[in-house]
Design a protein around this motif. Structure first.
Motif, PDB file in Angstrom:
ATOM      1  N   GLY A   1       9.434   3.287 -12.151  1.00 60.04           N
ATOM      2  CA  GLY A   1       8.709   4.205 -11.276  1.00 60.04           C
ATOM      3  C   GLY A   1       7.326   3.680 -10.941  1.00 60.04           C
ATOM      4  N   LEU A   2       6.662   3.052 -11.918  1.00 60.40           N
ATOM      5  CA  LEU A   2       5.354   2.427 -11.665  1.00 60.40           C
ATOM      6  C   LEU A   2       5.487   1.313 -10.642  1.00 60.40           C
ATOM      7  CD1 LEU A   2       2.361   1.838 -12.344  1.00 60.40           C
ATOM      8  CD2 LEU A   2       3.193   0.397 -14.240  1.00 60.40           C
ATOM      9  N   ALA A   3       6.521   0.482 -10.787  1.00 59.96           N
ATOM     10  CA  ALA A   3       6.756  -0.590  -9.819  1.00 59.96           C
ATOM     11  C   ALA A   3       6.980  -0.011  -8.427  1.00 59.96           C
ATOM     12  CB  ALA A   3       7.963  -1.426 -10.246  1.00 59.96           C
ATOM     13  N   LEU A   4       7.766   1.049  -8.346  1.00 60.53           N
ATOM     14  CA  LEU A   4       8.019   1.687  -7.052  1.00 60.53           C
ATOM     15  C   LEU A   4       6.744   2.266  -6.473  1.00 60.53           C
ATOM     16  CD1 LEU A   4       9.877   2.727  -4.823  1.00 60.53           C
ATOM     17  CD2 LEU A   4      10.434   4.674  -6.292  1.00 60.53           C
TER      18      LEU A   4
ATOM     19  N   LEU B   1       6.272  -6.368 -10.641  1.00 61.33           N
ATOM     20  CA  LEU B   1       7.399  -6.101  -9.747  1.00 61.33           C
ATOM     21  C   LEU B   1       6.930  -5.386  -8.483  1.00 61.33           C
ATOM     22  CD1 LEU B   1      10.356  -4.963 -12.064  1.00 61.33           C
ATOM     23  CD2 LEU B   1      10.325  -6.922 -10.514  1.00 61.33           C
ATOM     24  N   GLY B   2       6.094  -4.383  -8.658  1.00 65.38           N
ATOM     25  CA  GLY B   2       5.603  -3.641  -7.495  1.00 65.38           C
ATOM     26  C   GLY B   2       4.796  -4.510  -6.555  1.00 65.38           C
TER      27      GLY B   2
ATOM     28  N   THR C   1      15.150  -8.742  -3.609  1.00 67.70           N
ATOM     29  CA  THR C   1      16.505  -8.244  -3.771  1.00 67.70           C
ATOM     30  C   THR C   1      17.339  -9.408  -4.280  1.00 67.70           C
ATOM     31  OG1 THR C   1      18.361  -7.086  -2.727  1.00 67.70           O
ATOM     32  CG2 THR C   1      17.243  -8.744  -1.398  1.00 67.70           C
ATOM     33  N   PHE C   2      18.347  -9.109  -5.079  1.00 68.31           N
ATOM     34  CA  PHE C   2      19.074 -10.185  -5.744  1.00 68.31           C
ATOM     35  C   PHE C   2      20.579 -10.017  -5.600  1.00 68.31           C
ATOM     36  CE2 PHE C   2      14.946  -9.697  -7.740  1.00 68.31           C
ATOM     37  CZ  PHE C   2      14.458 -11.002  -7.662  1.00 68.31           C
ATOM     38  N   VAL C   3      21.003  -9.789  -4.354  1.00 66.55           N
ATOM     39  CA  VAL C   3      22.430  -9.754  -4.047  1.00 66.55           C
ATOM     40  C   VAL C   3      22.748 -10.813  -2.993  1.00 66.55           C
ATOM     41  CG1 VAL C   3      24.388  -8.383  -3.259  1.00 66.55           C
ATOM     42  CG2 VAL C   3      22.612  -7.318  -4.648  1.00 66.55           C
TER      43      VAL C   3
ATOM     44  N   GLY D   1      16.404  -0.168  -5.271  1.00 68.41           N
ATOM     45  CA  GLY D   1      15.573   0.670  -6.117  1.00 68.41           C
ATOM     46  C   GLY D   1      14.096   0.589  -5.817  1.00 68.41           C
ATOM     47  N   ILE D   2      13.599  -0.607  -5.480  1.00 69.94           N
ATOM     48  CA  ILE D   2      12.156  -0.759  -5.251  1.00 69.94           C
ATOM     49  C   ILE D   2      11.858  -1.157  -3.807  1.00 69.94           C
ATOM     50  CG2 ILE D   2      10.051  -1.902  -6.017  1.00 69.94           C
ATOM     51  CD1 ILE D   2      11.326  -2.345  -8.711  1.00 69.94           C
ATOM     52  N   SER D   3      12.522  -2.199  -3.300  1.00 67.93           N
ATOM     53  CA  SER D   3      12.230  -2.661  -1.935  1.00 67.93           C
ATOM     54  C   SER D   3      12.588  -1.597  -0.897  1.00 67.93           C
ATOM     55  CB  SER D   3      12.970  -3.969  -1.648  1.00 67.93           C
ATOM     56  OG  SER D   3      12.482  -5.015  -2.466  1.00 67.93           O
TER      57      SER D   3
END
Length: 358
Positions: free
Chosen positions: A51-54, A208-209, A236-238, A316-318
């Motif tokens: 959540g902090l990263a987001l 991360l953020g 993103t890692f897909v 989740g973040i990006s």
């Protein structure tokens, strides 16, 4: 400031990935671990760190958009139609795959950097299935069938929350949302005394953020549009794993990409961290049962991640930093999928699916 060249954008990706790989591994921060802590023990500490990263990613990204420096329309997260069925199906499959592997695609790269050869096999299978779903033999099923089950965004606006709210006549709330939502997420971290005493976790979340913000800046603000085909992207890692595998097997031109650079960076950052902590060691599958479980998980994560439009970091973040309408669907599906996977692995059934164990 001079625009960044393709080489520079790739190197920025390597740098961001290395910082994330180093700090996240040292903090033992894992998205599947965070979900497992929540479902099994009711512990939300690592979820709050994400959540902090987001929060940091959301504030920085929305500030750039509000200033007019960054256009969400060039990203893949805010299309004019929400392919809800594909996102829900894919994110659920991805969550199940996470449970089978024991971590997500980002976590697998970190494990690989620390010498885990199981992750090498996982990422090869993951990348192959991801690319097959993205542009290969499975792409027609994705494009012509699954993604056709979609809902158009009201008002034909882009698929992010501020745009929809503005279309509804509530005005431009982008900056307000970009301040209030991060404040609430940061508040959830600050009130936890244990997290305030966990500098490695805090640093990993912040890295991360900031990495997501710098990714949007490097590919959407600072690029040289004449030297690089503009493709606004962030962590993103897909699909980058699939593109990297394809480039290695065919032509190295595809390696000059921000996303591919982050993959290299994460592995290198984790490797340096493992050496720094004297924890680097080679690991392999214990038996054929473990290998079978990892291979199945890799297949589910690879295909599911493309259908969902990203992994736990990408969606989740990006995507969250863009306030994309796909974000709650993807996160919800991954949470449910992970719980299904945990139920089968640890409980042998789904009878007590949403029962917390204290």
């Amino acid at each position: 400031m001079a625009p960044l060249s393709p080489w520079a954008v790739t190197l920025v990706g390597v740098g961001i990935g290395a910082a994330c790989g180093f700090t996240v591994r040292r903090a033992r921060l894992c998205s599947f671990g965070a979900v497992e802590d929540f479902w099994i023990g009711g512990d939300t500490r690592r979820l709050r760190i994400f959540g902090l990263a987001l929060a940091i990613a959301l504030f920085g990204t929305q500030l750039m958009i509000w200033r007019g420096d960054l256009s969400p329309a060039f990203s893949t997260y805010v299309p004019g139609a929400l392919a809800w069925f594909s996102i829900l199906l894919g994110s659920t499959l991805f969550g199940i795959g996470m449970a089978l592997v024991g971590t997500c695609s980002f976590g697998s790269l970190i494990r690989l950097g620390a010498g885990d050869l199981r992750s090498l096999i996982v990422m090869m299978v993951f990348g192959a299935v991801a690319y097959a779903t993205l542009r290969g033999i499975l792409a027609p099923l994705r494009i012509d069938v699954l993604e056709q089950v979609a809902v158009a965004v009201p008002g034909s606006v882009q698929g992010d929350l501020p745009s929809v709210l503005e279309w509804l006549g509530l005005g431009d709330l982008r900056l307000a949302l970009g301040i209030v939502a991060p404040a609430l997420l940061i508040g959830a971290v600050v009130i936890d005394r244990r997290l305030r005493r966990s500098p490695r976790l805090l640093l990993a979340g912040a890295t991360l953020g900031l990495g997501v913000v710098l990714g949007w800046w490097a590919t959407g603000v600072a690029i040289d549009e004449f030297a690089l085909n503009p493709r606004t992207q962030s962590l993103t890692f897909v699909s980058p794993v699939g593109r990297a595998l394809y480039a290695v097997l065919t032509t190295p031109v595809g390696l000059f990409d921000f996303g591919v650079g982050t993959i290299v960076g994460v592995i290198c950052g984790s490797f340096i961290s493992a050496l720094f902590d004297a924890e680097f060691r080679w690991e392999a599958f214990d038996d054929h049962y473990e290998m079978r479980r990892h291979l199945l998980g890799a297949v589910l994560m690879g295909g599911g991640g493309v259908l969902a439009g990203g992994c736990t970091i990408g969606q989740g973040i990006s995507a969250g930093s863009m306030m994309a309408l796909s974000w709650p669907l993807a996160i919800g599906g991954m949470m449910i999928g992970a719980r299904l996977g945990i139920a089968f692995l640890m409980e042998g059934s789904i009878r007590n699916l949403f029962i917390f164990r204290r």
